[in-house]
Each structure stands twice: as C-alpha cells, then as structure tokens.
Design a protein around this motif. Structure first.
Motif: not given
Length: 134
Positions: A19-21, A23, A56
């Motif tokens: 995901s963009s974060d 994860k 990350e």
C-alpha cells in the motif's frame, strides 16, 4: 487502501500488495503460511501482514508456495514454504523472516519455482533456493 505494487502467485492462488503507506497485504490460499500471518489459513479479503509493519516495503513477489517483500533499504523478507529443506526445521515459515544477504542491498528480485535471483545495488547477482537444475 491505495496499492502501489502487487504480486500474484505463480501457479498458486495467493496475492500480495504494497500500500501507499509501505505496508504489505496478503490474501488467497494460505497453505505453507505463504500469507505471512502466522498460520496456514486462507483469506478471501486482503489483510495486513503485521510482522512487516515498520519495514517500509516497496515491492512484493509471490512464488508458487512462498512470498517475498523488498524493503526500501534493500532488505529482503520471505515466508512460506522453504525451497531447500533445512535439518531440524519446519518445511515452512508462517511469518516474515529476514533473508541473509550479507552486506548487500537488493535492488531487484525474480522468483522461480524453487529459487530466487537477487540483483544487488552494486550489480552483483545472488541466487537462493534449489540448485537441482544447475
């Protein structure tokens, strides 16, 4: 959830995504622990791979019975079926484990049936897994 990277199991029904974060998410067939959530349970719904939180991730790779994630700092994490048996160890790992690449940072990964090829940031090629075909 916005996904930025995805990997589909080659010949087996599981999917991974980042995901963009940063994860890692997994869903599908969970045999051999390849979803990375501590069990061999399957899931029809994407769920976070909790043990990858804070690592990350930037890319994911889904092999036939195993999974890998590449972190932004060049580390590789893997889980699922072991490609090569290890004496006195289970044949599968149900949660992400750091792959020992020595001092090398990894830039790219390619997965095969029982092996992986890693390209380092220095242009060195590393291989890992079964060597039954040379």
């Amino acid at each position: 959830v916005e996904f930025v990277s995805v990997g589909c199991g080659s010949g087996d029904a599981h999917t991974l995504a980042v995901s963009s974060d940063a994860k890692v998410w997994s869903w599908g067939d969970g045999d051999y622990g390849k979803l990375g959530r501590g069990s061999c349970n399957s899931s029809a719904v994407p769920q976070v791979v909790e043990k990858m939180n804070g690592k990350e991730a930037c890319n994911v790779y889904a092999g036939p019975q195993y999974s890998l994630a590449l972190s932004k700092d060049g580390k590789v994490y893997w889980w699922g079926k072991r490609m090569v048996p290890v004496p006195d160890k289970e044949d599968h790992v149900k949660e992400p484990a750091l792959l020992n690449t020595g001092t090398h940072k990894i830039a790219e990964i390619s997965v095969g049936y029982n092996h992986c090829v890693l390209l380092t940031t220095e242009g060195v090629v590393l291989t890992w897994g079964s060597n039954d075909k040379g």
